[in-house]
Design a protein around this motif. Structure first.
Motif, short mmCIF file in Angstrom:
data_model
loop_
_atom_site.label_atom_id
_atom_site.label_comp_id
_atom_site.label_asym_id
_atom_site.label_seq_id
_atom_site.Cartn_x
_atom_site.Cartn_y
_atom_site.Cartn_z
N VAL A 1 -34.30 12.41 -13.94
CA VAL A 1 -34.05 13.07 -12.84
C VAL A 1 -33.67 14.58 -13.18
O VAL A 1 -32.71 14.70 -13.86
N GLN A 2 -34.45 15.52 -12.63
CA GLN A 2 -34.14 16.73 -12.75
C GLN A 2 -34.08 17.57 -11.26
O GLN A 2 -34.60 17.35 -10.31
N ARG A 3 -33.00 18.19 -11.32
CA ARG A 3 -32.49 19.10 -10.07
C ARG A 3 -32.37 20.60 -10.70
O ARG A 3 -31.34 20.68 -11.42
N PHE A 4 -33.33 21.59 -10.36
CA PHE A 4 -33.15 22.79 -10.81
C PHE A 4 -33.24 22.69 -12.30
O PHE A 4 -34.26 22.34 -12.73
N ARG A 5 -32.18 23.16 -12.94
CA ARG A 5 -32.31 23.06 -14.67
C ARG A 5 -31.26 21.99 -15.05
O ARG A 5 -31.14 21.95 -16.28
N SER A 6 -30.72 21.25 -14.15
CA SER A 6 -29.84 20.14 -14.50
C SER A 6 -31.00 18.98 -14.75
O SER A 6 -31.54 18.49 -13.82
N LYS A 7 -30.54 18.00 -15.93
CA LYS A 7 -31.45 17.05 -16.24
C LYS A 7 -30.54 15.86 -16.52
O LYS A 7 -29.45 15.91 -17.06
N HIS A 8 -30.90 14.64 -15.98
CA HIS A 8 -29.91 13.37 -16.28
C HIS A 8 -30.90 12.40 -16.53
O HIS A 8 -32.04 11.84 -16.02
N ARG A 9 -30.81 11.39 -17.58
CA ARG A 9 -31.49 10.35 -18.05
C ARG A 9 -30.75 9.13 -17.66
O ARG A 9 -29.58 8.92 -17.56
N PHE A 10 -31.59 8.19 -17.18
CA PHE A 10 -31.05 6.64 -16.61
C PHE A 10 -32.04 5.86 -16.96
O PHE A 10 -33.17 6.05 -17.32
N MET A 11 -31.48 4.49 -17.11
CA MET A 11 -32.18 3.51 -17.53
C MET A 11 -33.53 3.24 -16.54
O MET A 11 -33.26 3.41 -15.29
N ASN A 12 -34.75 2.84 -17.21
CA ASN A 12 -35.77 2.58 -16.31
C ASN A 12 -35.23 1.39 -15.31
O ASN A 12 -35.08 0.36 -15.74
N PRO A 13 -35.30 1.75 -14.13
CA PRO A 13 -34.75 0.69 -13.00
C PRO A 13 -35.89 -0.49 -12.96
O PRO A 13 -35.11 -1.50 -12.54
N LEU A 14 -37.04 -0.50 -13.28
CA LEU A 14 -37.92 -1.59 -13.50
C LEU A 14 -37.40 -2.73 -14.53
O LEU A 14 -37.22 -3.90 -14.35
N HIS A 15 -36.89 -2.16 -15.69
CA HIS A 15 -36.19 -3.07 -16.60
C HIS A 15 -35.07 -3.60 -16.40
O HIS A 15 -34.60 -4.62 -16.62
N GLN A 16 -34.19 -2.45 -15.57
CA GLN A 16 -32.92 -2.89 -15.16
C GLN A 16 -33.13 -4.04 -14.10
O GLN A 16 -32.46 -4.94 -14.13
N ASN A 17 -34.06 -4.05 -13.27
CA ASN A 17 -34.17 -5.15 -12.07
C ASN A 17 -34.76 -6.28 -12.60
O ASN A 17 -34.70 -7.34 -12.07
N TYR A 18 -35.55 -6.23 -13.69
CA TYR A 18 -35.93 -7.45 -14.46
C TYR A 18 -34.91 -8.13 -14.79
O TYR A 18 -35.08 -9.64 -14.61
N LYS A 19 -33.88 -7.84 -15.58
CA LYS A 19 -33.00 -8.76 -15.66
C LYS A 19 -32.19 -9.31 -14.53
O LYS A 19 -31.83 -10.61 -14.46
N HIS A 20 -32.24 -8.61 -13.49
CA HIS A 20 -31.73 -9.07 -12.14
C HIS A 20 -32.39 -10.46 -11.53
O HIS A 20 -31.95 -11.31 -11.39
N THR A 21 -33.77 -10.21 -11.56
CA THR A 21 -34.83 -11.25 -11.14
C THR A 21 -34.57 -12.65 -12.05
O THR A 21 -34.62 -13.66 -11.53
N GLU A 22 -34.47 -12.27 -13.34
CA GLU A 22 -34.28 -13.47 -14.06
C GLU A 22 -33.07 -14.13 -13.94
O GLU A 22 -32.88 -15.58 -13.97
N ALA A 23 -32.03 -13.43 -13.54
CA ALA A 23 -30.55 -14.18 -13.22
C ALA A 23 -30.84 -14.76 -11.93
O ALA A 23 -30.28 -15.85 -11.88
N VAL A 24 -31.41 -14.52 -10.92
CA VAL A 24 -31.71 -15.01 -9.75
C VAL A 24 -32.39 -16.36 -9.84
O VAL A 24 -32.08 -17.57 -9.56
N LYS A 25 -33.53 -16.36 -10.85
CA LYS A 25 -34.11 -17.44 -11.03
C LYS A 25 -33.39 -18.45 -11.86
O LYS A 25 -33.60 -19.69 -11.47
N GLN A 26 -32.49 -18.12 -12.70
CA GLN A 26 -31.68 -18.83 -13.37
C GLN A 26 -30.77 -19.80 -12.51
O GLN A 26 -30.53 -20.76 -12.46
N LEU A 27 -30.12 -18.94 -11.54
CA LEU A 27 -29.18 -19.52 -10.59
C LEU A 27 -29.81 -20.45 -9.40
O LEU A 27 -29.18 -21.42 -9.24
N LEU A 28 -31.09 -20.26 -9.17
CA LEU A 28 -31.61 -21.00 -8.20
C LEU A 28 -32.46 -21.91 -8.66
O LEU A 28 -33.19 -22.82 -8.06
N GLY A 29 -32.73 -22.17 -10.07
CA GLY A 29 -33.50 -23.19 -10.71
C GLY A 29 -34.86 -23.05 -10.60
O GLY A 29 -35.61 -24.05 -10.50
#
Length: 342
Positions: A233-261
């Protein structure tokens, strides 16, 4: 003692009881007694015999001397005894104008006031200005303190605050656009596949699928692709890196599948959504399940094919409610694991 011969007749002449009165005054009696003492050695002399005769006849009950007013003020009456008779003597204030004037100090003419110093004049003139400046400086100091507090809170908790604002914006969208029969969960902490815990921002349970939503409240240009491990994410000359939210949410969906069987075809009914705020601007081809916050409701409503039975929905709801009830304990464990990793 020739003077006694002349003094005694004069006292008798001026005595108030000399003519027609039997008693002499106290002063006359004292003089007669004094004469008797003087001539006591000659009791047959004319002086002694005359004084004794007068004392015996006219000094048995002498007339008290007249009492004159004393020149005193504010003195109470005082009893005195004169010739065996007790009498109260009162005093009267003296009305002496001359004495009062003499006692009253003459008025003193005040000395002329010294001219004010230039420093005092300037101080008097600029006193309101100085008071106003003091108030303005106090307000500026208070404003600076508030700004410092805001800056400290923003630096320490800025990411959390921004994330909370983004999640709340999505919550309002889901509450207003989704059917009331859909169940909505926020900030669920559930166990992941490797024994750790993960936190799901939003989860929507419906007969047409389960939607796991990751919220990003970034502001600025967003750079990345579906396969890149990190986005920017870039705003003016400031830049910041963050984890790919698709990869991050993939972990969430797998945890939901495991919880609900869920697995197989049922597992395909768990959908991943990444929601960005309207302050973000994408600089790449946006994947289908990445969108702005205000479009999430429309995206969920597109799924109209039933995929879960009522019994399954009740089982899913019971397990999710259990996770919701233990959210505080699970979040504490999750924060401990996150601290150990960092």
């Amino acid at each position: 003692m020739r003077w006694m011969r002349f003094t005694l007749p004069l006292l008798l002449l001026f005595s108030p009881l000399a003519f027609g009165q039997k008693q002499y005054t106290e002063g006359a009696c004292l003089l007669l007694q004094h004469q008797m003492v003087q001539f006591a050695a000659q009791p047959n002399s004319h002086n002694y015999q005359s004084a004794k005769r007068e004392v015996d006849n006219h000094c048995q009950n002498p007339i008290p001397a007249p009492v004159k007013d004393l020149v005193l003020t504010n003195i109470p009456a005082k009893p005195i005894t004169v010739g065996g008779v007790k009498k109260t003597v009162t005093t009267k204030p003296v009305n002496n104008t001359a004495a009062a004037k003499a006692a009253t100090p003459s008025p003193v003419k005040p000395a002329p006031a010294a001219p004010p110093k230039p420093a005092d004049v300037l101080k008097t003139l600029f006193a309101p200005v100085l008071a106003l400046l003091g108030g303005v400086l106090a307000m500026l100091l208070l404003f600076a303190i508030v700004l410092l507090l805001i800056a400290f809170v923003a630096a320490r908790y800025g990411a959390r605050i921004k994330g909370a604002l983004g999640e709340w914006a999505l919550h309002r969208v889901l509450e207003s656009e989704l059917p009331t029969s859909y169940q909505h969960y926020r900030n669920l902490v559930i166990p992941a596949e490797k024994g750790d815990f993960t936190e799901v921002d939003h989860l929507v349970l419906s007969p047409f699928g389960i939607f796991v939503i990751e919220v990003k409240n970034y502001r600025g240009w967003i750079f990345g692709s579906e396969r890149q491990p990190q986005w920017t994410v870039q705003r003016f000359r400031s830049k910041h890196r963050f984890m790919n939210p698709l990869h991050q949410n993939y972990k969430h969906t797998e945890a939901v599948k495991q919880l609900l069987g869920l697995n197989g075809e049922d597992g395909d009914s768990v959908h991943s959504i990444v929601a960005f705020s309207l302050r973000a601007q994408f600089k790449f081809q946006i994947p289908q399940n990445v969108m702005y916050t205000d479009l999430v409701g429309d995206y969920v409503n597109r799924f109209t094919q039933p995929c879960f039975s009522d019994d399954q929905l009740r089982q899913f709801s019971a397990r999710l409610n259990m996770a919701k009830a233990g959210k505080k304990v699970l979040r504490k464990l999750h924060m401990q694991q996150f601290t150990m990793r960092t």
